[in-house]
Design an enzyme around this catalytic site. Structure first.
Site: not given
Ligand SMILES: Cc1cc2nc3c(=O)[nH]c(=O)nc-3n(C[C@H](O)[C@H](O)[C@H](O)COP(=O)(O)OP(=O)(O)OC[C@H]3O[C@@H](n4cnc5c(N)ncnc54)[C@H](O)[C@@H]3O)c2cc1C
Length: 388
Positions: A364
């Protein structure tokens, strides 16, 4: 703005705590080990009216205020983080309908969600679109009186067990994610929808995190939420509210770890005295307790802002999720330390709690994204936001 819990909240907490201690905590280790969705506990929560707390009474819900909903999530998470996601995600999946749905859509779906007959999920994230939600690629193409959905979603909590999903797809790819994305209700038995894969995870292992595929999935126009192009706005408004559920989950995980640490340290003897009598341990417990309480109070303060529809509720819910998630990680790590080597083995619950806590810093919106939201709001208040 007042936000102190009332006598009714205290009663609710006592009732959910008793249920969680008797029926949920004893299942937690097995759910974690087997990584299986706890259908029995879903039924238990449904019977106890704990899946309908966010729905109005006319739809069969109990219409608790947001502090009440937080207390429910917190007390279940104190026993088992996986199970706490059942009510949390029921609300997450329903929020787009609450915020943008028509009366007809609400009347059609909410009774089945409030009773727990159906589970909901929220499908926003894609493989290439995590924090950068606007880079979504899934398409919804208008075709007569319906839309045809094609693409895939990643990491969708309960995606493989839900009956109803709120899903986001581009209706105008040229306009991009911010202006060209729309929201839809998809019933899981619609032909072309599948959940082919469930992730293997560090924590919340009983909560299925699914990959979803949409292969010419046809949904009627009546299942679109809001107008075409409003999807991004609906998704952000949903997350502004739903991340408070994660703050409550984090507070509950921290409290569970603190209670387990106190119980263990009061029992364990070293150097001829109880571990809890060492001042070094007492200082750790004092920090863990005060930080957990601070996170709890911030969560309730944010909950009051959500109920009041405050214009800056996003500042509060992001702050609460940021503080509570970091607190849960710190407190559970310290709980492992208080138990010493025993904290590291699965006979005791704190290692599971530490693994579960990590996700509250990630989903989230990661903690970095929460900081961005808080900082933007802060600068807007100060009139120092970037122009243009
Ligand atoms: C167990 C689990 C359940 C989930 N459930 C849902 C769900 O029900 N529905 C849904 O839609 N999604 C869900 N998600 C997705 C979740 O919300 C995303 O994984 C999360 O928002 C991060 O996206 P990403 O994993 O692609 O990381 P990325 O966006 O690739 O981020 C990688 C790193 O870069 C950092 N980063 C990215 N952008 C910036 C910025 N602008 N400034 C500084 N740092 C930054 C991040 O903080 C992180 O440390 C779930 C994820 C997991 C693991």
């Amino acid at each position: 703005m007042t936000y102190l819990p009332t006598a009714d909240h205290d009663e609710l907490r006592a009732a959910v705590r008793e249920l969680a201690e008797e029926r949920i905590a004893p299942r937690a280790a097995e759910i974690d080990e087997k990584a299986e969705f706890p259908w029995d506990l879903k039924e238990l929560l449904a019977k106890q009216d704990l899946l309908g707390t966010c729905f109005e009474e006319k739809h069969g819900g109990t219409n608790l205020d947001t502090i009440g909903q937080s207390i429910v999530a917190e007390e279940i998470a104190r026993a088992d983080a996986t199970t706490s996601l059942i009510p949390i995600v029921q609300k997450l999946g329903a929020l787009p309908i609450m915020l943008a749905g028509t009366d007809e859509q609400k009347d059609r779906y909410f009774p089945r969600l409030a009773s727990g007959e159906w589970l909901a999920a929220f499908g926003l994230t894609e493989a290439a679109a995590g924090s950068d939600v606007a880079s979504n690629r899934m398409r919804a193409t208008r075709d007569g009186d319906g839309y045809v959905l094609n693409g895939s979603k990643r990491f969708i909590t309960h995606g493989s067990v839900a009956n109803l999903l709120t899903v986001f797809a581009l209706t105008d790819p040229e306009a991009g994610g911010r202006k060209g994305m729309s929201a839809f209700i998809v019933e899981a038995d619609t032909p072309g929808f599948a959940a082919p894969r469930v992730e293997h995870k560090m924590g919340i292992r009983g909560s299925p995190t699914a990959e979803l595929t949409f292969d010419d999935v046809r949904v009627p126009v009546a299942n679109r939420l809001g107008e075409e192009g409003e999807g991004f706005k609906i998704a952000m408004a949903t997350l502004d509210r739903s991340r408070l559920g994660i703050a409550a989950q984090a507070v509950g995980i921290a409290q569970g770890a603190l209670d387990a640490a106190i119980g263990y340290a009061a029992d364990r003897q070293q150097f001829g005295q109880r571990v809890v009598d060492f001042e070094g341990i007492q200082f750790m417990l004092a920090d863990m307790a005060s930080q957990t309480e601070a996170a709890r109070q911030l969560t309730y303060a944010a909950a009051a802002r959500v109920d009041a529809q405050a214009s800056d509720l996003r500042y509060w819910t992001s702050s609460a999720k940021l503080v509570a998630g970091d607190t849960a990680m710190r407190v559970t790590t310290d709980a492992v330390q208080v138990l010493g080597g025993y904290g590291y083995i699965s006979e005791y619950p704190v290692e599971r709690m530490m693994r579960d806590a990590k996700i509250t810093q990630l989903y989230e919106g990661t903690q970095q994204i929460q900081r961005l939201i808080v900082a933007r709001q802060l600068l807007q208040r100060a009139g120092a936001a970037k122009r243009g």
